[in-house]
Each structure stands twice: as structure tokens, then as C-alpha cells.
Design a protein around this motif. Sequence first.
Motif, PDB file in Angstrom:
ATOM      1  N   THR A   1      -4.613   1.549  -2.693  1.00  5.99           N
ATOM      2  CA  THR A   1      -4.534   3.055  -2.552  1.00  5.99           C
ATOM      3  C   THR A   1      -5.724   3.433  -2.262  1.00  5.99           C
ATOM      4  O   THR A   1      -6.950   2.684  -2.865  1.00  5.99           O
TER       5      THR A   1
ATOM      6  N   THR B   1      -7.820  11.248  -4.105  1.00  9.58           N
ATOM      7  CA  THR B   1      -7.181  12.039  -3.017  1.00  9.58           C
ATOM      8  C   THR B   1      -8.399  12.768  -2.001  1.00  9.58           C
ATOM      9  O   THR B   1      -7.803  12.993  -0.823  1.00  9.58           O
TER      10      THR B   1
ATOM     11  N   TYR C   1      -4.604   7.796  -9.039  1.00  7.08           N
ATOM     12  CA  TYR C   1      -4.507   6.335  -9.050  1.00  7.08           C
ATOM     13  C   TYR C   1      -4.915   5.280  -9.741  1.00  7.08           C
ATOM     14  O   TYR C   1      -4.687   4.413  -9.930  1.00  7.08           O
ATOM     15  N   CYS C   2      -5.866   5.572 -10.678  1.00  8.69           N
ATOM     16  CA  CYS C   2      -6.706   4.898 -11.545  1.00  8.69           C
ATOM     17  C   CYS C   2      -5.924   4.283 -12.788  1.00  8.69           C
ATOM     18  O   CYS C   2      -5.929   3.228 -12.912  1.00  8.69           O
TER      19      CYS C   2
ATOM     20  N   TRP D   1       0.735  -1.069  -0.114  1.00  4.66           N
ATOM     21  CA  TRP D   1      -0.012  -0.044   0.021  1.00  4.66           C
ATOM     22  C   TRP D   1       0.972   1.237   0.162  1.00  4.66           C
ATOM     23  O   TRP D   1       2.069   1.313   0.414  1.00  4.66           O
TER      24      TRP D   1
ATOM     25  N   ARG E   1       0.506  10.779  -2.569  1.00  2.00           N
ATOM     26  CA  ARG E   1      -0.060  11.871  -2.469  1.00  2.00           C
ATOM     27  C   ARG E   1      -0.563  12.491  -1.360  1.00  2.00           C
ATOM     28  O   ARG E   1      -0.901  11.941  -0.410  1.00  2.00           O
TER      29      ARG E   1
ATOM     30  N   ARG F   1       6.176   1.585  -2.370  1.00  2.00           N
ATOM     31  CA  ARG F   1       6.091   2.302  -3.644  1.00  2.00           C
ATOM     32  C   ARG F   1       6.477   1.565  -5.002  1.00  2.00           C
ATOM     33  O   ARG F   1       7.434   0.845  -4.961  1.00  2.00           O
TER      34      ARG F   1
END
Length: 472
Positions: free
Chosen positions: A378, A382, A411-412, A261, A265, A293
Motif C-alpha cells: 500500500t 494517501t 494504512y500503517c 496490493w 482510499r 482487499r
Amino acid sequence: MEMPDYADYDGLGLAELVAKKAVTPLELVEAAIERIEKHNPTLNAVVYKGYDDARRWATGDLPDGPFKGVPFLIKDLHMPVAGWPRTSGSRFCRHVVDAEDGGLTRRYRQAGVVPVGKSNLPEFGITGTTESAFLGACRNPWSPGHSTGGSSGGSAAAVAAGIVPLAHGGDGLGSIRIPAACCGVVGLKVTRDRNPNRPDGYDYAYGLVVDNVMTRTVRDSAAMLDATGYPDPASPYAPPPKARPYMEEIQASPGRLRIGWRAGRELHPDVEATLLATVALLSQLGHDVFERRLDVDFRALNLARGPAGGANFAGGMSRIIDEIGREPEPDELEPLTWASLKAGRRVTGAEAMRSLQAMRAMNYRTLAAFENLDAYLTPVMTAPAPEIGWLDPVAVPPREVNERQAQLYPYCAPFNFSGQPSISLPLGMSQDGLPIGMMFTAKYADEATLFRLAAQLENEAPWKDRRPQVWG
């Protein structure tokens, strides 16, 4: 027969009532129509009402699929329904009517659903909010002043509000997962080509776009993908087959999964809190959870996509222009659409191919990052859903729309590029009552792991009893 508890059932629950002859498909259609008429003035989720056709289909010979008799909505983009308009959210396409069902429409019908209408979307599904000059804004059932996300916002809003238990959506850069997160429902982006859409899915040539459903329960998502996600004999890129039905997967323990995970951001405090709570829950459930990451330059990947994405949009528009028989007038496309079309038309063939080559090379790094991961967590976004107007592609200049989307939805898209399955689950709520979605991504073609994990989380952190302002 009135059904005051209609919205309390998921799709399989309604189909079970039909199988037991406790209700008829027509009674379910009338219940859905009643709720469209009740809630659509507030939500603007349904943009075409196919009531007469739905009543006729409901009283006809429905296929004996898992959702026999269950009302259903189809997103009004690249999904032909015989005799129904296909506006794609644009004034330019306002007179387009399809002569026959599309390929995936036929698969949905074989699952037994009864389409009752078409759902709202932004113009050509471009933006991550369901607001357009032609169809107007779709509003969030949890707070009508907020966005449903996009581009499958109409379907997500209708499912969240209890109008239908499940509805079709499409996802090219997050367009299932984003509205699922905004509206508090389950949204699975399937593996590339898991749901074939021949011959209508010309965006599939680009490799990023998939179709699937949004649901309120994990089991509805599993059952519908079992019904629709089988290979097309003519498909040149059929994904690896599943090991067993997904309805069996959701009954199985996920085991001890290795789950990475990363926030990555600056997050809204409520999103960060939900992420950390999800990490804690996963650890409590016995999973091996660790911060990691991914060794992928997602900014470079997005930049590499630009020429291919622009050329693909221009190519798709050329098909629509041929179909309509003329170029669009200046007032028939929104500013962002015009900007996208003009930019796409400037891309050379060599630039488009180099773009695709670069994306393919970078996707190896994304896929390799999952060699020692079963899933990656994730947030979907945000921050919670923005207010209506913040991403309005008519009122906000195109460059600013794109900058705001990059800020809110980082993220997508990478998992559209790599073709991996990725699911949004409604695992949190903001302090002011807006849903927060967490996104889990698995190895290529491994929807099975996502279903097992999603079913476990649904059991441990259930969301089915949450009710939005606009409901039932």
C-alpha cells in the motif's frame, strides 16, 4: 580533517573508513556537529546537542560493532541516555534528566555508534507530525514549509539531510514509516518485541510500539537490526528467531513473491502514480502481483483500540507524573495531550481489557489474510507530506487533528495491531518535489522477506542519489 563528502556515505561506509583508519570516530563526530550547526537552524531536527559527550565517547574505547564510530541520533522519547534530558517533547518533562542508559540505548552503543544528540518529536509522540509547543516544528529537508511527518520526524529529517546516516525512531501507529515516507528514507517497523527495550519500553505492554532506525540504505537497516534485534533472555514474548543474518538476506534473491496490493482510499494523483508504477515494476521483476482487499475491518479495529490506547497513555503518564512528583499544570500539556489524558483516565479496567480482547480477536483475521501472501503493498500515506500547520496539535482542535490523521494515514496502524514487520521505501517523488513512500508488509516475524525485496527494489529503482534542498 574536513570531510566534504561525509554525507555521501551510509553508516557502514563511514564505519569502513574508521576500520581502515582513513578517518577517526572523532572526525566523524565533528563532521556531524558541523552539519547540525549548518542545517538545524532551518530544520530544527536536533533538540539536544550532546557534543562534549560525543567527543569524549568518540575518543574512548568504542565497541567493535558494525557501526563503530558512526554518529547517531536518539529520539527524545522513552530512550534514556545517561546525563541527557528526556523531554518527550513536553514542557512538563523539561527538567527530566536520566541517570543511566536505557536497555536499547546500550544495544545501540554495542553496535558502535556515537550518539551526538536527541531528535525532535511531537509531545509524547502522539501526532503524525513533528510540531509541538515546546520543541517547535521540525521542517522537511525537501521543502522546509512541509511537515516531516511524525512522530520520529527529527530523526528522519536529520538522516535525509545527511546530518547522520541513520537515527533511532519509534513506531506505535506509523511513527517510523510516516516520517520515512515524508523525508524519503528507509523506515522499518520491526516485528513486535524484535528489538527489546527492557526496562524502559513500558508502552510495549500495549503491544503496538516498537523501536528501530531510519536509514538511507537498506543495508544499514539490515546491519543495525542484526546488531540490536536479538532476544532478551527475560523477554516473555520473544518473536521467532531469524533464519540467518539480515545482511545475508539482502544478498539473496527474493524469488517469485506473491504480493497483494490495494489503494483502498482516494489517493493524491502522485501517490496513485507511484503505487501503479511500483506494481508494474514488481511485475517486471517476476513477482506474482495482484489486487486484493484484505478481509479485515480496519475501522472496527481502530474503534476497538480506543479504550486500550487511552488507558495505556494514562498509565504511561502516571509513571511520568510519579517520576516528576506532581501533576502537570494547565499550560504544561498541549490540548490534544490533555484530551487524551482525560479520556484515558475515564476508561475502566473492564473496558481496557475488553478492548485488548477485541483487538486480539481481530488480529487473527489480519494475520490469516497473509496465509497466501508473501507481502502486501500500500502507500504509506494517501498524499505527500502536508504543509507545516495542517496537523499542528496546538493550533488545530483535537477532534480535527484526529480526523485529518485518519484521512492521511489509514494504512500503517493495522500492522502495529498485528505486530507484523512493515517497511517504507522511498520509491517515488511528487510533481512538486516531495518524497512518496510505498509500504510493504510481511508475515509475522518475516523481516527476511522484506529485506530481500527492499534490496531488490533499491537496486532496480535506486534513490540514494536524490538530494533534498537541505543537504550535506
